[in-house]
Write an enzyme that holds these catalytic residues in place. Structure first.
Site, mmCIF file in Angstrom:
data_model
loop_
_atom_site.group_PDB
_atom_site.id
_atom_site.type_symbol
_atom_site.label_atom_id
_atom_site.label_comp_id
_atom_site.label_asym_id
_atom_site.label_seq_id
_atom_site.Cartn_x
_atom_site.Cartn_y
_atom_site.Cartn_z
ATOM 1 C CG ASP A 1 -1.495 1.261 1.628
ATOM 2 O OD1 ASP A 1 -2.231 1.801 0.786
ATOM 3 O OD2 ASP A 1 -1.231 1.760 2.731
ATOM 4 C CG ASP B 1 -1.691 2.321 6.567
ATOM 5 O OD1 ASP B 1 -2.036 2.032 5.402
ATOM 6 O OD2 ASP B 1 -1.697 3.468 7.018
ATOM 7 C CG ASP C 1 -4.406 -1.125 2.991
ATOM 8 O OD1 ASP C 1 -4.560 -0.957 1.769
ATOM 9 O OD2 ASP C 1 -3.798 -0.325 3.726
#
Ligand code: ADP
Ligand code: MG
Length: 291
Positions: free
Chosen positions: A38, A236, A240
């Protein structure tokens, strides 16, 4: 792997602040060939700051007043950046009615009779806001690795606010180390394609996948798995979580959201991508010892 090898491996991980929830995750990590990272809060610090305020028609103060009033109702890190900037400038926050958060795109709300939108190009296009006169300006900000946000009334664009987020000190080195372990490394983000490429330019990534809606991150993971890849996801955010579950090994940043940590197999307490490398090396060592 023997229970003893797993126990030793898990203990070694803990010494580094790498919390491995199951022996299975530790074993699986040795077979990984792909890592999906990410962007916001994982590769970058996740604390964006305002770099540009471009008012179209009115004053910067009037634009900021509308922007801060809308973003005061949002919990997004981008909203926080705008509010910090506004409070430094002494901007007044007004009451917003009919507030709505549009996942992966932005927000909308009313100030008095007038409806306003704040968000990305998708949100503007969906609401019929013309961007042509400012497209070059928007693209230029993005190519500098900044995230341009657009602000509009129900009829027209009233301004742009760009924010920038810095890459964590060790992210570059960690991505290179993953490449040295023969991993295919992908950056995955909901942010603008040009912004993602702007940030990705300085990193040794194999691939940048941008403008992915929160609910689509998981599908990107499933797509890689359908190609026969063994994939780790590192993230995080709330957005996600499904991808962390879908991944062969999900790794959450310790400073991230609770839901990301609950969804992951491994938690990186130091928020440092070098620990992704350590976790994979540890797994390989555990498996080698068994054989
Ligand atoms: P990421 O994957 O980088 O965490 P998100 O899916 O949360 O990104 O958001 C994608 C994009 O939607 C942002 O880059 C931004 O352009 C827009 N956006 C989301 N929330 C807001 C907000 N509160 N204000 C303005 N823009 C927003
Ligand atoms: Mg994030």
């Amino acid at each position: 792997a023997t229970p003893v090898a797993i126990m030793v491996g898990t203990g070694k991980g803990a010494e580094h602040g790498i919390l491995i929830k199951s022996g299975e995750a530790l074993e699986l990590a040795h077979s990984l060939d792909s890592v999906v990272l990410d962007k916001t809060g994982t590769i970058t610090e996740g604390r964006p700051v305002v770099t540009d305020v471009i008012a179209l028609g009115g004053t910067p103060e009037a634009l900021l007043e509308i922007a801060c009033s809308l973003e005061a109702k949002s919990e997004h890190p981008l909203a926080e950046a705008i509010l910090d900037y506004g409070s430094q400038k002494g901007i007044v926050i007004n009451q917003v009615a009919d507030f709505q958060s549009i996942s992966g795109k932005g927000v909308r709300g009313a100030l008095g009779e007038q409806v306003y939108f704040a968000g990305n190009q998708k949100l503007m296009k969906e609401n019929g806001i013309e961007l042509a006169d400012n497209q070059e300006q928007i693209d230029q900000l993005a190519m500098e690795g900044k995230t341009p946000m657009m602000f509009a009334s129900s009829s027209r664009l009233i301004g742009l606010i760009a924010v920038a987020d810095v890459v964590k000190a060790t992210s570059r080195e960690a991505i290179q180390a993953l490449r040295d372990l023969n991993m295919e490394v992908t950056m995955l983000t909901g942010d603008n394609q040009k912004t993602a490429e702007g940030i990705g330019r300085s990193l040794p990534l194999n691939q940048v996948i941008a403008e992915v809606l929160p609910q689509e991150k998981e599908k990107v993971l499933a797509g890689l798995q359908a190609q026969g890849k063994k994939v780790a996801m590192v993230g995080d955010g709330i957005n996600d979580a499904p991808a962390l579950v879908r991944a062969d090994v999900g790794m959450a940043i310790g400073a991230g959201t609770d839901i990301a940590m609950e969804s992951a197999d491994i938690i990186l307490m130091k928020n440092d991508l070098l620990d992704v490398v350590t976790a994979i090396r540890l797994s390989r060592a555990v498996i080698r010892n068994i054989k």
